[in-house]
Each structure stands twice: as C-alpha cells, then as structure tokens.
Design a protein around this motif. Sequence first.
Motif, mmCIF file in Angstrom:
data_model
loop_
_atom_site.group_PDB
_atom_site.id
_atom_site.type_symbol
_atom_site.label_atom_id
_atom_site.label_comp_id
_atom_site.label_asym_id
_atom_site.label_seq_id
_atom_site.Cartn_x
_atom_site.Cartn_y
_atom_site.Cartn_z
ATOM 1 N N VAL A 191 -107.948 8.950 75.907
ATOM 2 C CA VAL A 191 -106.604 8.476 75.559
ATOM 3 C C VAL A 191 -105.841 9.566 74.798
ATOM 4 C CG1 VAL A 191 -105.300 6.811 74.187
ATOM 5 C CG2 VAL A 191 -107.225 6.044 75.599
ATOM 6 N N ALA A 192 -106.516 10.246 73.883
ATOM 7 C CA ALA A 192 -105.863 11.310 73.112
ATOM 8 C C ALA A 192 -105.384 12.435 74.029
ATOM 9 C CB ALA A 192 -106.823 11.851 72.056
ATOM 10 N N ILE A 193 -106.192 12.787 75.021
ATOM 11 C CA ILE A 193 -105.802 13.835 75.975
ATOM 12 C C ILE A 193 -104.557 13.410 76.749
ATOM 13 C CG2 ILE A 193 -106.498 15.006 78.111
ATOM 14 C CD1 ILE A 193 -109.362 15.021 76.978
ATOM 15 N N LEU A 194 -104.542 12.153 77.195
ATOM 16 C CA LEU A 194 -103.394 11.660 77.958
ATOM 17 C C LEU A 194 -102.156 11.512 77.076
ATOM 18 C CD1 LEU A 194 -105.313 9.070 80.116
ATOM 19 C CD2 LEU A 194 -104.158 11.115 80.964
ATOM 20 N N ASP A 195 -102.350 11.147 75.823
ATOM 21 C CA ASP A 195 -101.213 11.090 74.891
ATOM 22 C C ASP A 195 -100.534 12.455 74.805
ATOM 23 O OD1 ASP A 195 -101.616 8.425 74.328
ATOM 24 O OD2 ASP A 195 -102.672 8.782 72.428
ATOM 25 N N GLY A 196 -101.352 13.506 74.708
ATOM 26 C CA GLY A 196 -100.791 14.846 74.614
ATOM 27 C C GLY A 196 -100.020 15.227 75.864
ATOM 28 N N ALA A 197 -100.578 14.908 77.031
ATOM 29 C CA ALA A 197 -99.898 15.241 78.287
ATOM 30 C C ALA A 197 -98.596 14.459 78.428
ATOM 31 C CB ALA A 197 -100.824 14.965 79.466
ATOM 32 N N LEU A 198 -98.608 13.176 78.051
ATOM 33 C CA LEU A 198 -97.417 12.346 78.202
ATOM 34 C C LEU A 198 -96.354 12.656 77.156
ATOM 35 C CD1 LEU A 198 -99.171 9.008 79.169
ATOM 36 C CD2 LEU A 198 -97.579 10.317 80.589
ATOM 37 N N SER A 199 -96.732 13.302 76.072
ATOM 38 C CA SER A 199 -95.719 13.732 75.104
ATOM 39 C C SER A 199 -94.865 14.860 75.686
ATOM 40 C CB SER A 199 -96.391 14.198 73.806
ATOM 41 O OG SER A 199 -97.103 15.411 74.008
ATOM 42 N N ILE A 200 -95.391 15.543 76.702
ATOM 43 C CA ILE A 200 -94.661 16.627 77.368
ATOM 44 C C ILE A 200 -93.973 16.129 78.627
ATOM 45 C CG2 ILE A 200 -94.943 18.868 78.530
ATOM 46 C CD1 ILE A 200 -97.315 19.362 76.624
ATOM 47 N N ASP A 201 -94.671 15.286 79.397
ATOM 48 C CA ASP A 201 -94.122 14.736 80.649
ATOM 49 C C ASP A 201 -94.279 13.225 80.591
ATOM 50 O OD1 ASP A 201 -93.321 14.110 83.170
ATOM 51 O OD2 ASP A 201 -94.869 15.244 84.237
ATOM 52 N N ALA A 202 -93.325 12.558 79.939
ATOM 53 C CA ALA A 202 -93.473 11.139 79.628
ATOM 54 C C ALA A 202 -93.466 10.248 80.853
ATOM 55 C CB ALA A 202 -92.358 10.699 78.678
ATOM 56 N N GLY A 203 -92.965 10.745 81.973
ATOM 57 C CA GLY A 203 -92.864 9.901 83.151
ATOM 58 C C GLY A 203 -93.934 10.135 84.191
ATOM 59 N N ASN A 204 -94.966 10.887 83.859
ATOM 60 C CA ASN A 204 -95.980 11.196 84.865
ATOM 61 C C ASN A 204 -96.757 9.938 85.236
ATOM 62 O OD1 ASN A 204 -98.919 12.152 85.672
ATOM 63 N ND2 ASN A 204 -97.519 13.847 86.078
ATOM 64 N N ARG A 205 -96.628 9.527 86.493
ATOM 65 C CA ARG A 205 -97.189 8.252 86.953
ATOM 66 C C ARG A 205 -98.709 8.232 86.873
ATOM 67 N NH1 ARG A 205 -96.058 3.976 90.666
ATOM 68 N NH2 ARG A 205 -97.842 3.476 91.997
ATOM 69 N N GLU A 206 -99.363 9.316 87.292
ATOM 70 C CA GLU A 206 -100.826 9.342 87.307
ATOM 71 C C GLU A 206 -101.390 9.228 85.890
ATOM 72 O OE1 GLU A 206 -102.762 9.236 89.959
ATOM 73 O OE2 GLU A 206 -100.954 9.077 91.174
ATOM 74 N N ALA A 207 -100.770 9.952 84.948
ATOM 75 C CA ALA A 207 -101.258 9.917 83.570
ATOM 76 C C ALA A 207 -101.022 8.549 82.938
ATOM 77 C CB ALA A 207 -100.586 11.017 82.751
ATOM 78 N N ILE A 208 -99.868 7.952 83.217
ATOM 79 C CA ILE A 208 -99.570 6.618 82.671
ATOM 80 C C ILE A 208 -100.587 5.601 83.182
ATOM 81 C CG2 ILE A 208 -97.904 4.715 82.709
ATOM 82 C CD1 ILE A 208 -95.689 6.898 82.881
ATOM 83 N N GLY A 209 -100.824 5.632 84.493
ATOM 84 C CA GLY A 209 -101.773 4.679 85.072
ATOM 85 C C GLY A 209 -103.178 4.866 84.529
ATOM 86 N N ALA A 210 -103.596 6.130 84.391
ATOM 87 C CA ALA A 210 -104.942 6.396 83.870
ATOM 88 C C ALA A 210 -105.068 5.888 82.441
ATOM 89 C CB ALA A 210 -105.241 7.895 83.936
ATOM 90 N N ARG A 211 -104.049 6.142 81.613
ATOM 91 C CA ARG A 211 -104.124 5.669 80.226
ATOM 92 C C ARG A 211 -104.168 4.146 80.171
ATOM 93 N NH1 ARG A 211 -99.586 7.463 75.892
ATOM 94 N NH2 ARG A 211 -98.344 5.989 77.144
#
Length: 266
Positions: A191-211
């Motif tokens: 979750v922490a890894i995905l939080d970091g990625a989504l702080s840069i690209d908040a709309g990334n569908r794959e990362a949102i779904g994975a989280r």
Amino acid sequence: PAGTGGMKNAVSRALEDRHLLHTSPRSDDRTRWYELLSDRLVKPLRDAAVEAAAASPPGTYLRAAQRTLSLSDLNSADRYARLALRAVTEADHRLRAEASSLLGNIAYEREKPAEAEPCYRQAAEEYGALSDRSEVAYQLAAVGQTLIEQGRLDEARDQLLRAADRGPGDPVLATGLARALWRLGEGQTSVAILDGALSIDAGNREAIGARGEILADLGQAQAALRDLKRMTSPMPPSIQAARGLALAQVGDHKAAWMSALAALWS
C-alpha cells in the motif's frame, strides 16, 4: 505449420519484413503463400552469386530476437539474442542489458525461472553501469519474480524492496511490485508503494485498482471502497471480488453478493 519452402517460417517472415516477399492466405487449405514482391526481382536473384553472409551488427540480431519472440518463436529468439551478445562490445552496456533481459524473458516464457534469474541480474548490472535507475528497478523486480517462482521467498522480498527503492513513482513498476509483495504477505508495504506512485499519477487505473484489492484483503473496507468505486466498467474479476469483500465487511451484503456473482460471471 513450422516451415515454408524447406526453411523455418522465421526465414520467410524476415524476408517479408524486408519487403522482398509478400504473403496471402489460401482459404482452400488454410495455408500461407509467399511470393516475390515484384517479378523484377526474379532475374537479379537468379543471377546473384551465393556468398557467405557477412556478420550482422548486434542491433540487427537484437531486433530479430524481439521480432521472433513476439511471434512466440522462442528458439529463434534465443539464438538471435545470443548472437547479439557475442557481437556486442563490452562497452555497449545498453545493448548488452537489452539482450540479457530478453534472454531472461525467453527463459521465463519457457517456465525456467532459475535460468531467467542470472539473465535479469546481468541486465541489472549493465543498466547500473549506465546509471539507469528505472531500468535497474525493472530488472531487479524481474529477479524477484523468478525467486518467487523458485520458492526463495525471503530473497524475493529483498529484491523487490531493492527494486522499489530504485524506481519510486513509476506506476507500472509500483503496481507490479505491490502485487508481488502482497503475495509475500507484505500488504502494508504494498500500500505504501502504491501511495507513492499515486501521489505522482493520481489517476492511474492499475495502481488504484491494485491498492483497492490489497486494502480489501487487509480488512480496510472503507479505504478500499474509495478506490474500488473509482474503477469503471469493464472491471476485471479480481476487482469485482475485492469490491464484494469490502462491501461485505461494511455490511452491505446484497451489493456484496452481486459483486461476487459479477466476478464469477466475468
């Protein structure tokens, strides 16, 4: 199925790629027919002397390896990638890295993770010589995947965490790393890894779904639903199942039942 005119299909496909042949399907027997692109090529070919082919540049071998791998011709791809490695100089780190990584992909496709592992490690070393942190991270992540397949879970966890340190903010890499670490029981780290990625690209569908999936598995239903409700149709079965789990956790059993059925029907 494997040959044309007494040669492997890779030969005729390569000649088609170089605009010497063109192909057309024959509906009567479901075969492919190759012929010269132009009749003007007939005489030059008949008159041509047969000479030993000059060695190709390593980049040509690498492109041939990539092409044949895309056609699922693993044997030809392996041969071309090894020819590229033999032809390349020690100083050309990028081409050596690309060829090594390709050999890793071929071995992985063959379900031989123990053979893929050293190829990915070599690729990471070559990219490291170029200070290409992003590519190093991808290769370390690939090493981690091979270690998971070999059952070496502690080593896999270390490699995946090293990859995460070198490639922060890349949503594609972050999603793959998070899912792999989740399989190893590192849900909160994922979750922490995905939080970091989504702080840069908040709309990334794959990362949102994975989280959302991981949060549902961790029992954090409200946070999971915030992510999963952002997913639009068509949703993969894993997202539907995670949504059903999260809805059940908050007591909405009818909606949970519908999501579970949707996952099974997908």
